[in-house]
Design a protein around this motif. Structure first.
Motif, short mmCIF file in Angstrom:
data_model
loop_
_atom_site.label_atom_id
_atom_site.label_comp_id
_atom_site.label_asym_id
_atom_site.label_seq_id
_atom_site.Cartn_x
_atom_site.Cartn_y
_atom_site.Cartn_z
N ASN A 1 -46.42 37.54 -2.17
CA ASN A 1 -46.11 38.95 -1.98
C ASN A 1 -44.96 39.38 -2.90
N SER A 2 -45.31 40.20 -3.89
CA SER A 2 -44.31 40.61 -4.88
C SER A 2 -43.11 41.32 -4.26
N GLU A 3 -43.35 42.08 -3.21
CA GLU A 3 -42.26 42.86 -2.61
C GLU A 3 -41.16 41.94 -2.08
N GLU A 4 -41.57 40.84 -1.47
CA GLU A 4 -40.58 39.89 -0.95
C GLU A 4 -39.79 39.25 -2.09
N VAL A 5 -40.49 38.97 -3.18
CA VAL A 5 -39.81 38.35 -4.32
C VAL A 5 -38.82 39.34 -4.92
N LYS A 6 -39.25 40.61 -5.04
CA LYS A 6 -38.36 41.63 -5.59
C LYS A 6 -37.11 41.79 -4.75
N GLU A 7 -37.29 41.75 -3.43
CA GLU A 7 -36.16 41.87 -2.51
C GLU A 7 -35.17 40.71 -2.73
N TYR A 8 -35.72 39.50 -2.81
CA TYR A 8 -34.90 38.32 -3.06
C TYR A 8 -34.10 38.49 -4.35
N CYS A 9 -34.76 39.01 -5.39
CA CYS A 9 -34.09 39.16 -6.69
C CYS A 9 -33.00 40.22 -6.64
N GLU A 10 -33.28 41.31 -5.92
CA GLU A 10 -32.25 42.35 -5.78
C GLU A 10 -31.02 41.81 -5.08
N GLU A 11 -31.27 41.07 -4.00
CA GLU A 11 -30.15 40.49 -3.24
C GLU A 11 -29.31 39.54 -4.11
N ASN A 12 -29.98 38.86 -5.03
CA ASN A 12 -29.29 37.86 -5.83
C ASN A 12 -28.91 38.33 -7.22
N GLY A 13 -29.18 39.61 -7.51
CA GLY A 13 -28.78 40.18 -8.79
C GLY A 13 -29.47 39.56 -9.99
N ILE A 14 -30.75 39.25 -9.85
CA ILE A 14 -31.47 38.69 -10.99
C ILE A 14 -32.69 39.56 -11.32
N MET A 15 -33.11 39.52 -12.57
CA MET A 15 -34.27 40.30 -13.00
C MET A 15 -35.55 39.57 -12.59
N TYR A 16 -36.58 40.36 -12.32
CA TYR A 16 -37.87 39.77 -11.95
C TYR A 16 -38.99 40.32 -12.83
N PHE A 17 -39.83 39.42 -13.32
CA PHE A 17 -40.98 39.81 -14.15
C PHE A 17 -42.23 39.12 -13.65
N GLU A 18 -43.37 39.77 -13.85
CA GLU A 18 -44.65 39.11 -13.62
C GLU A 18 -45.41 39.09 -14.93
N THR A 19 -45.99 37.93 -15.22
CA THR A 19 -46.60 37.73 -16.54
C THR A 19 -47.95 37.02 -16.42
N SER A 20 -48.70 37.09 -17.50
CA SER A 20 -49.83 36.19 -17.72
C SER A 20 -49.70 35.62 -19.13
N ALA A 21 -49.43 34.33 -19.19
CA ALA A 21 -49.39 33.68 -20.51
C ALA A 21 -50.78 33.67 -21.12
N LYS A 22 -51.79 33.81 -20.27
CA LYS A 22 -53.17 33.77 -20.75
C LYS A 22 -53.55 35.07 -21.48
N THR A 23 -53.33 36.20 -20.82
CA THR A 23 -53.69 37.49 -21.43
C THR A 23 -52.54 38.05 -22.26
N GLY A 24 -51.34 37.56 -22.03
CA GLY A 24 -50.16 38.06 -22.73
C GLY A 24 -49.44 39.16 -21.97
N LYS A 25 -50.03 39.58 -20.86
CA LYS A 25 -49.43 40.68 -20.09
C LYS A 25 -47.98 40.38 -19.68
N GLY A 26 -47.06 41.30 -20.02
CA GLY A 26 -45.67 41.19 -19.59
C GLY A 26 -44.82 40.17 -20.34
N VAL A 27 -45.43 39.37 -21.20
CA VAL A 27 -44.70 38.26 -21.82
C VAL A 27 -43.62 38.75 -22.78
N GLU A 28 -44.03 39.62 -23.69
CA GLU A 28 -43.09 40.17 -24.68
C GLU A 28 -41.90 40.83 -23.97
N GLU A 29 -42.21 41.55 -22.90
CA GLU A 29 -41.19 42.32 -22.16
C GLU A 29 -40.07 41.43 -21.63
N VAL A 30 -40.42 40.26 -21.13
CA VAL A 30 -39.41 39.34 -20.59
C VAL A 30 -38.36 39.03 -21.66
#
Ligand code: GTP
Ligand code: MG
Length: 170
Positions: free
Chosen positions: A128-157
């Motif tokens: 569940n992405s929402e739970e992961v996002k919450e965890y990241c907000e609490e800990n002050g870290i950036m969160y990304f979702e990617t696919s190394a296969k299709t390339g989605k989101g990879v460049e952005e990270v």
């Protein structure tokens, strides 16, 4: 010629979550279904062009297999950023990632940019992405979702991290 900032970044996380695949997709635009597990660590560089300067990334892709676990501190030492990767389809890899983030906050460089990367978003997800996002907000870290296969989101990270690397003030 425009000035270049050189920064070390490290990829950490359980074996098979796709660390090497992310690096190859980003550096070479390639993906391999039968990517072999990394032995020890591997090293690649990539240059990013910003208008005022270049960022030269020294990318350390570590091995996630348990037998290499004790080497990790050597690779995140002096790193400016860490990508802690997990597999969106394997819940236990997220727990491992959280442990690693904890370890980095305790033993890593004080100003290290820590990011959490959920990879394999092209497959059916079991997290569940929402739970992961919450965890990241609490800990002050950036969160990304990617696919190394299709390339989605990879460049952005890598772009978003590199944008934080400024030239040293004169
Ligand atoms: P270690 O080197 O052992 O730590 O593993 P790793 O994290 O480097 O994983 P690796 O890149 O070797 O990928 C493991 C497997 O997952 C390979 O078969 C890849 O082809 C596959 N894989 C990696 N990323 C993706 C992705 O985004 N989507 C899909 N469908 N498969 C992926
Ligand atoms: Mg690997």
């Amino acid at each position: 010629s425009i000035p270049t900032v050189q920064k070390k970044i490290v990829l950490l996380g359980q074996s098979s979550v796709g660390k090497s695949s992310l690096v190859y997709q980003f550096c070479k635009g390639e993906f391999f279904e039968n990517q072999e597990p990394t032995i020890g660590a591997s090293f690649l560089t990539k240059e990013l062009d910003f208008s005022t300067h270049k960022v030269s990334l020294q990318i350390w892709d570590t091995a996630g297999q348990e037998r290499y676990e004790s080497l990790a501190p050597m690779y995140y030492r002096k790193a400016a950023a860490a990508l802690v990767v997990f597999d969106l389809n394997e819940a236990y890899t997220l727990n491992k990632a959280k442990d690693k983030i904890q370890e980095l906050s305790t033993n890593g460089e004080p100003n290290m940019i820590i990011t959490l990367v959920g990879n394999k978003c092209d497959l059916e997800r079991r997290i569940n992405s929402e739970e992961v996002k919450e965890y990241c907000e609490e800990n002050g870290i950036m969160y990304f979702e990617t696919s190394a296969k299709t390339g989605k989101g990879v460049e952005e990270v890598f772009q978003k991290i590199s944008r934080k690397f400024k030239l040293p003030k004169k």
